[in-house]
Design a protein around this motif. Structure first.
Motif, PDB file in Angstrom:
ATOM      1  N   HIS A 541       0.835  -1.207   0.000  1.00  0.00           N
ATOM      2  CA  HIS A 541       0.000   0.000   0.000  1.00  0.00           C
ATOM      3  C   HIS A 541       0.871   1.259   0.000  1.00  0.00           C
ATOM      4  O   HIS A 541       0.549   2.249  -0.680  1.00  0.00           O
ATOM      5  N   GLU A 542       1.972   1.220   0.730  1.00  0.00           N
ATOM      6  CA  GLU A 542       2.884   2.374   0.756  1.00  0.00           C
ATOM      7  C   GLU A 542       3.472   2.610  -0.639  1.00  0.00           C
ATOM      8  O   GLU A 542       3.544   3.747  -1.103  1.00  0.00           O
ATOM      9  N   HIS A 543       3.875   1.536  -1.286  1.00  0.00           N
ATOM     10  CA  HIS A 543       4.419   1.671  -2.652  1.00  0.00           C
ATOM     11  C   HIS A 543       3.388   2.278  -3.597  1.00  0.00           C
ATOM     12  O   HIS A 543       3.704   3.157  -4.410  1.00  0.00           O
ATOM     13  N   LEU A 544       2.152   1.795  -3.477  1.00  0.00           N
ATOM     14  CA  LEU A 544       1.102   2.318  -4.358  1.00  0.00           C
ATOM     15  C   LEU A 544       0.870   3.804  -4.089  1.00  0.00           C
ATOM     16  O   LEU A 544       0.658   4.599  -5.017  1.00  0.00           O
ATOM     17  N   GLY A 545       0.950   4.178  -2.810  1.00  0.00           N
ATOM     18  CA  GLY A 545       0.825   5.601  -2.478  1.00  0.00           C
ATOM     19  C   GLY A 545       1.936   6.422  -3.110  1.00  0.00           C
ATOM     20  O   GLY A 545       1.692   7.523  -3.637  1.00  0.00           O
ATOM     21  N   GLU A 546       3.167   5.912  -3.104  1.00  0.00           N
ATOM     22  CA  GLU A 546       4.296   6.624  -3.706  1.00  0.00           C
ATOM     23  C   GLU A 546       4.088   6.833  -5.205  1.00  0.00           C
ATOM     24  O   GLU A 546       4.394   7.911  -5.750  1.00  0.00           O
ATOM     25  N   VAL A 547       3.560   5.808  -5.861  1.00  0.00           N
ATOM     26  CA  VAL A 547       3.345   5.914  -7.311  1.00  0.00           C
ATOM     27  C   VAL A 547       2.254   6.937  -7.603  1.00  0.00           C
ATOM     28  O   VAL A 547       2.390   7.786  -8.502  1.00  0.00           O
ATOM     29  N   TYR A 548       1.159   6.873  -6.848  1.00  0.00           N
ATOM     30  CA  TYR A 548       0.084   7.852  -7.054  1.00  0.00           C
ATOM     31  C   TYR A 548       0.606   9.276  -6.816  1.00  0.00           C
ATOM     32  O   TYR A 548       0.212  10.223  -7.510  1.00  0.00           O
TER      33      TYR A 548
END
Length: 620
Positions: A541-548
């Motif tokens: 989830h943290e990675h996805l937040g970084e990409v967004y």
């Protein structure tokens, strides 16, 4: 917790095997201290009637003494008396056959063969002697000679179905399937009304993966005897192996209608299919029905206990396992499984008690030491964990490298890195070809920020085992984290995904490579897919937040960061970054504070991001 059906072979219900032996095996010898049991593949032919007379009266006296000692399970004594009788009457077929039997039971196959050969010189058509000779050759792996002996026996007794099966089985072992088919065809020609020959031919066709031909043979078997159980089971297995579980279920249920609800083999096949199809509630009902019919069915109790453990119904699972252990005895595998159930139910004292009971009963049972050490580590009793592993090394020196590796892992968890490196080096010195030891040592070097040493150990693990998905993923993800060798990282992780295509952590690693290479849409696509497999991992989830955030989709980024914090509120570094990114607002702050309040007392906020490469490997 994984299903344990495959681990406990004595509970597995298998489809009907080849036609069972009708020969009477010699009983074990519980009396004599010099007891030696015969090899499992040898079958003896001891007559249960009174002994035949021997021509020489003095020999007959020793023969009777030998017979009585044999009845008393004194095999060495019986052998001595038969040999004394044979000295007095060396040409007696009865004595030669009986002493050969005893030699077999004493595992003296060389002498047994000599006695049988002497018998066959005197009486070439001694059927029992030929069959026993065939069995001796089988146990010596002299397959051609065994076939020759059995073929001679078939000529003498062409109605002996089992001898045909012996020959066919040997041809199958030798990969001579056409010869096996011809052998069973001879049996069918001799007795076309017997269901057994057709059934066995069906089994041979199954060996060749000729499902259609096997099905026809099983159906032919049922034409001869409509209720012939092995053929019914064989047809069901064909439907299973052909990937038609629905048809298999219908078939087994039809058989139950004919055979009655107490038929265990069909019921267990039904249960197995339901579990494979993830129809757990139906499987549970089937097991409950079996226990209603027979509460003392140990296997049903065991299988239901395993199924309940999968559904996290630990208390009842524990109760059933205790019932099984009470009736079956303190089998170390069962006690060890009971320990894992107690552990899953957060009853650590009883888990420890179970593991210790295993070790007390069997000091060579590896899993119990490892489980107990892992539990002590989880309880932060690090010295106890290391003590257990050192005891294991003393008790089981043949597996010293395994326990040293486990010690290395304990040292790694408590950040005693030098001790960890030393333990893994010792394990590697004993067993340098074990890829896992190099993989684990690489993790230690990674924690010590020794990149080159880490890289070397991971590469060694991959060289030793090119399909080592963990090492491929770890090295690839580490490259991505450091933003180096991204093309190589992509290749390594892609190889790992070919091995484990549905592993959410490896999918996340690939997404992180895409992120580093600026392919944000691909990264979002892969991260979204990873979450389907691992919905509650904070790093994904943290990675996805970084990409967004890179795509300036702040609302989506905020939601993913918050979700990560709610799952792992100890990640203080992410909480700080969340505020630095300007994503904070009263509602978000409320969610963060709520997560922090739920944090377990032993959790301490961390400043390090979890390395996704080893997030599912953190166990001994």
């Amino acid at each position: 917790m994984k299903i344990f059906f495959i681990l406990f072979s004595f509970f597995l219900a298998s489809c009907a095997a080849f036609y069972p032996s009708q020969k009477t095996a010699a009983p074990p010898s519980p009396v004599s201290n010099t007891e030696v049991q015969s090899p499992k593949t040898i079958k003896t032919y001891k007559k249960e009637s009174a002994p035949e007379r021997v021509a020489n009266s003095a020999a007959y006296y020793h023969y009777l003494l030998g017979y009585l000692r044999e009845l008393d399970n004194d095999l060495p004594g019986a052998y001595h008396e038969y040999k004394s009788a044979l000295i007095l009457d060396p040409d007696s077929p009865v004595l030669l056959y009986e002493i050969a039997n005893i030699a077999v039971r004493l595992s003296d196959l060389h002498s047994a063969e000599e006695f049988i050969q002497s018998l066959l010189k005197i009486e070439p058509d001694h059927w029992e002697g030929l069959v026993l000779l065939g069995d001796i050759y089988v146990n010596q792996n002299k397959l051609d000679q065994a076939i020759s002996a059995f073929e001679k026996a078939v000529v003498l007794k062409p109605d002996s179905q089992e001898t045909y099966f012996e020959i066919a089985s040997l041809y199958i072992r030798g990969k001579k399937i056409p010869e096996a088919e011809k052998t069973i065809s001879r049996l069918i020609a001799f007795n076309p009304k017997s269901p057994i020959g057709y059934y066995y031919m069906g089994r041979i066709y199954l060996e060749e993966k000729k499902s259609k031909e096997a099905l026809n043979q099983f159906r032919e078997s049922l034409k001869q005897v409509p209720f012939y159980e092995p053929a019914w089971m064989g047809i069901g297995m064909i439907y299973e192996t052909d990937g038609d579980p629905k048809k298999a279920l219908q078939h087994y249920r039809k058989f139950l209608d004919l055979a009655g609800p107490h038929h265990r083999e069909a019921r267990y096949r039904i249960i197995q299919i339901l579990i494979q199809e993830k129809s757990f509630s139906e499987a549970k009902k089937e097991l409950e029905d079996l226990l209603n019919l027979d509460p003392n069915d140990i296997e049903a109790n065991f299988r239901l206990a395993v199924l309940l453990s999968e559904q996290k119904e630990y208390q009842r699972s524990i109760h059933l396992m205790n019932v099984v252990i009470e009736r079956r005895g303190n089998d170390p595998r069962l006690l060890d499984f009971l320990g894992t159930l107690y552990e899953a139910n957060h009853d650590n004292p009883k888990a420890i008690e179970s593991y210790k009971k295993v070790i007390e009963g069997d000091k060579t049972f590896t899993d119990a030491y490892l489980h107990l050490a892992a539990l002590y580590l989880k309880m932060k009793k690090n010295d106890e964990a290391l003590k257990v592993l050192k005891e294991a090394r003393t008790a089981h020196p043949q597996k010293e490298d395994l326990y040293l590796s486990a010690e290395g892992w304990v040292y790694l968890q408590v950040e005693r890195f030098d001790d960890s490196v030393n333990a893994f080096h010792q394990a590697i010195k004993i067993n340098p070809k074990n890829p896992d030891y190099h993989y684990n040592l690489g993790q230690v070097f990674d924690k010590m920020n020794k990149f080159e040493e880490m890289e070397k150990e991971m590469q060694t693990a991959i060289e030793l085992e090119p399909s080592h998905a963990n090492a491929l993923n770890y090295l690839g993800y580490t490259y991505a984290e450091k933003n180096v060798k991204l093309n190589e990282a992509r290749e390594l992780i892609s190889l790992a995904l070919k091995i484990r295509p549905n592993d959410g952590f490896i999918i996340d690693s690939l997404a992180w490579v895409y992120y580093r290479q600026g392919e944000f849409n691909k990264a979002i696509e892969e991260l979204t897919r990873a979450i389907k497999f691992v919905p509650d991992d904070p790093t994904i989830h943290e990675h996805l937040g970084e990409v967004y955030l890179k795509k300036v989709q702040k609302q989506q980024a905020k939601e993913e960061f918050l979700r990560s914090i709610e799952i792992n509120p100890s990640n203080q570094k992410l909480i700080d970054r969340f505020k630095e990114y300007g994503l904070g607002d009263p509602q978000s702050e409320e969610r963060i504070q709520k997560a922090l309040k739920k944090m377990e007392p032993q959790q301490v906020p961390s400043t390090d991001k979890t390395n996704q490469a080893d997030s599912h490997n953190s166990k001994i």
